[in-house]
Write a protein that holds these residues in place. Structure first.
Motif, PDB file in Angstrom:
ATOM      1  N   ARG A 191     -12.442  -7.194   1.394  1.00 41.83           N
ATOM      2  CA  ARG A 191     -12.352  -6.746  -0.615  1.00 41.83           C
ATOM      3  C   ARG A 191     -11.794  -8.019  -1.574  1.00 41.83           C
ATOM      4  NH1 ARG A 191     -12.688  -1.347  -1.409  1.00 41.83           N
ATOM      5  NH2 ARG A 191     -13.676  -0.189   0.068  1.00 41.83           N
ATOM      6  N   VAL A 192     -11.232  -8.959  -0.379  1.00 45.72           N
ATOM      7  CA  VAL A 192     -10.443 -10.449  -0.873  1.00 45.72           C
ATOM      8  C   VAL A 192     -11.747 -11.162  -1.576  1.00 45.72           C
ATOM      9  CG1 VAL A 192      -8.801 -11.484  -1.547  1.00 45.72           C
ATOM     10  CG2 VAL A 192      -8.515  -9.352   0.175  1.00 45.72           C
ATOM     11  N   GLU A 193     -11.916 -11.589  -2.964  1.00 43.36           N
ATOM     12  CA  GLU A 193     -12.742 -12.344  -3.959  1.00 43.36           C
ATOM     13  C   GLU A 193     -11.695 -13.593  -3.531  1.00 43.36           C
ATOM     14  OE1 GLU A 193     -11.741 -11.740  -7.737  1.00 43.36           O
ATOM     15  OE2 GLU A 193     -12.195  -9.641  -7.357  1.00 43.36           O
ATOM     16  N   GLU A 232      -7.550  -0.557   0.635  1.00 46.35           N
ATOM     17  CA  GLU A 232      -7.733  -0.763  -0.175  1.00 46.35           C
ATOM     18  C   GLU A 232      -6.813  -1.574  -1.656  1.00 46.35           C
ATOM     19  OE1 GLU A 232      -9.805   3.588  -1.752  1.00 46.35           O
ATOM     20  OE2 GLU A 232     -11.224   2.456  -0.791  1.00 46.35           O
ATOM     21  N   LEU A 233      -5.387  -0.536  -1.476  1.00 49.94           N
ATOM     22  CA  LEU A 233      -4.709  -0.770  -2.116  1.00 49.94           C
ATOM     23  C   LEU A 233      -3.953  -2.090  -1.778  1.00 49.94           C
ATOM     24  CD1 LEU A 233      -2.429   1.990  -2.417  1.00 49.94           C
ATOM     25  CD2 LEU A 233      -3.760   0.952  -3.619  1.00 49.94           C
ATOM     26  N   ARG A 283       4.982  -0.100  -4.846  1.00 49.44           N
ATOM     27  CA  ARG A 283       3.912  -1.206  -4.667  1.00 49.44           C
ATOM     28  C   ARG A 283       4.276  -2.613  -6.105  1.00 49.44           C
ATOM     29  NH1 ARG A 283       0.403   3.215  -5.498  1.00 49.44           N
ATOM     30  NH2 ARG A 283      -0.043   2.717  -6.666  1.00 49.44           N
ATOM     31  N   CYS A 301       0.665  -1.032   0.107  1.00 49.70           N
ATOM     32  CA  CYS A 301       0.050   0.290  -0.348  1.00 49.70           C
ATOM     33  C   CYS A 301       0.739   1.493  -0.435  1.00 49.70           C
ATOM     34  CB  CYS A 301      -0.839  -0.100   0.823  1.00 49.70           C
ATOM     35  SG  CYS A 301      -0.299   0.016   3.172  1.00 49.70           S
ATOM     36  N   ASP A 327      -5.864  -5.195  -3.456  1.00 53.06           N
ATOM     37  CA  ASP A 327      -6.409  -4.876  -4.373  1.00 53.06           C
ATOM     38  C   ASP A 327      -5.279  -5.156  -5.132  1.00 53.06           C
ATOM     39  OD1 ASP A 327      -6.803  -3.734  -7.509  1.00 53.06           O
ATOM     40  OD2 ASP A 327      -4.816  -2.738  -7.085  1.00 53.06           O
ATOM     41  N   THR A 328      -3.790  -5.233  -3.979  1.00 57.92           N
ATOM     42  CA  THR A 328      -2.297  -6.136  -4.855  1.00 57.92           C
ATOM     43  C   THR A 328      -2.959  -7.916  -4.802  1.00 57.92           C
ATOM     44  OG1 THR A 328      -1.467  -5.242  -4.248  1.00 57.92           O
ATOM     45  CG2 THR A 328      -0.270  -7.000  -4.466  1.00 57.92           C
ATOM     46  N   ASN A 345      -5.733  -9.513  -4.749  1.00 62.37           N
ATOM     47  CA  ASN A 345      -6.924  -9.866  -6.047  1.00 62.37           C
ATOM     48  C   ASN A 345      -6.725 -10.297  -6.904  1.00 62.37           C
ATOM     49  OD1 ASN A 345      -9.493  -9.574  -4.464  1.00 62.37           O
ATOM     50  ND2 ASN A 345      -9.291  -7.049  -4.486  1.00 62.37           N
ATOM     51  N   GLN A 346      -5.086  -9.789  -7.157  1.00 60.66           N
ATOM     52  CA  GLN A 346      -4.009 -10.012  -8.733  1.00 60.66           C
ATOM     53  C   GLN A 346      -2.864 -10.794  -8.666  1.00 60.66           C
ATOM     54  OE1 GLN A 346      -2.486  -5.669 -10.551  1.00 60.66           O
ATOM     55  NE2 GLN A 346      -3.418  -5.007  -9.139  1.00 60.66           N
TER      56      GLN A 346
END
Length: 276
Positions: free
Chosen positions: A164-166, A121-122, A82, A75, A125-126, A128-129
């Motif tokens: 927030r993580v799928e 959020e960051l 990042r 983050c 997002d990481t 999730n990638q």
């Protein structure tokens, strides 16, 4: 059975780490996936990994924990930092496919004046990638002491990442005793209440590992300075209660105290003597 070990150097290879663990009375261990202050990592030798796995099976050593480098900050305000975090996570998870059942722990990161919500959020997002349905490695978010702009200073912040993580079924939590104490959770005087709070916010099924560290500083200090077991503000009696607690006793415990191997050996023996 008390599953306990410490942080070992991987510089001499995997089989050497496992032999060191046996020598000091450990039946698990933690290791860095690469230089904790650096970037690039050497390729792991498959023959060395396979020899270590065979040795561990024979000696009853299990629940290995890989640790990401301290420089990983998912983050960070800087996009290049990042990117390093994302590429490191991807590379480490690829490597860890060679170690079935090994978990992977990382510090969530510091938001660097962006605010905790942006940091959350960051990080999500990481993750999730990099997470995949095929991976067998469980990735652990570590509880943090809350110094500076660290994310993960509370159970709520970790929960907001997980939400927030799928593929959150690939995630768990590593509870660091020094960090949660410094973060304001009284594990010495109110262990049951702290675990109840953890269960309410995160779910104890998420708790996969414990870093055992005493603290040089008082409750809620947000300092993150580890002390040897029984030589800090948490105290030896509290560690006896932690390793014997019915909701913790079957988890793997990893020492990160300021010790050399002789000191780790003594602490492992001390804690085994407290295990009921």
């Amino acid at each position: 059975m008390l599953r306990i070990g410490c942080h070992l150097s991987s510089s001499k290879g995997f089989l050497a780490m496992a032999r060191t663990a046996e020598d000091i009375g450990a039946n698990t261990f933690q290791f860095f996936t690469r230089n904790p202050r650096g970037g690039a990592a050497k390729e792991w030798k498959k023959q060395d990994v396979e020899a270590m796995l065979a040795f561990c099976e024979k000696k009853g050593i299990g629940c290995l924990l890989a640790h990401a480098p301290y420089t990983l900050n998912a983050c960070a305000k800087d996009e290049g930092i990042r990117r390093f975090a994302l590429e490191t996570l991807e590379d480490d998870l690829r490597r860890l496919s060679l170690l079935p059942g090994c978990m992977y722990n990382f510090h969530p990161g510091s938001h660097v004046q962006q605010g905790a919500q942006k940091g959350i959020e960051l990080i999500a997002d990481t993750l999730n990638q990099v997470l995949t349905r095929e991976q067998t490695t469980t990735v652990l978010l570590e509880t943090m002491a809350g110094k500076g702009s660290e994310v993960g200073r509370s159970f709520e912040e970790l929960s907001r990442i997980l939400e927030r993580v799928e593929l959150s079924d690939k995630l768990g939590v590593c509870l660091d005793t020094c960090h949660v104490w410094d973060g304001g959770y009284d594990i010495a005087g109110k262990l049951d209440q702290v675990l109840e709070e953890f269960d309410r916010i995160l779910g104890l099924e998420r708790l996969k590992a414990v870093h055992l560290n005493d603290s040089l500083n008082g409750l809620g200090s947000h300092k993150d300075r580890h002390a040897k077991i029984g030589q800090g503000e948490i105290g030896l009696a509290a560690f006896g209660r932690i390793i014997n607690h019915p909701r913790l006793r079957d988890l793997p415990f990893y020492l990160e105290t300021p010790n050399e191997l002789e000191g780790y050996q003594a602490e492992i023996a001390l804690l085994r003597g407290l295990y009921e």
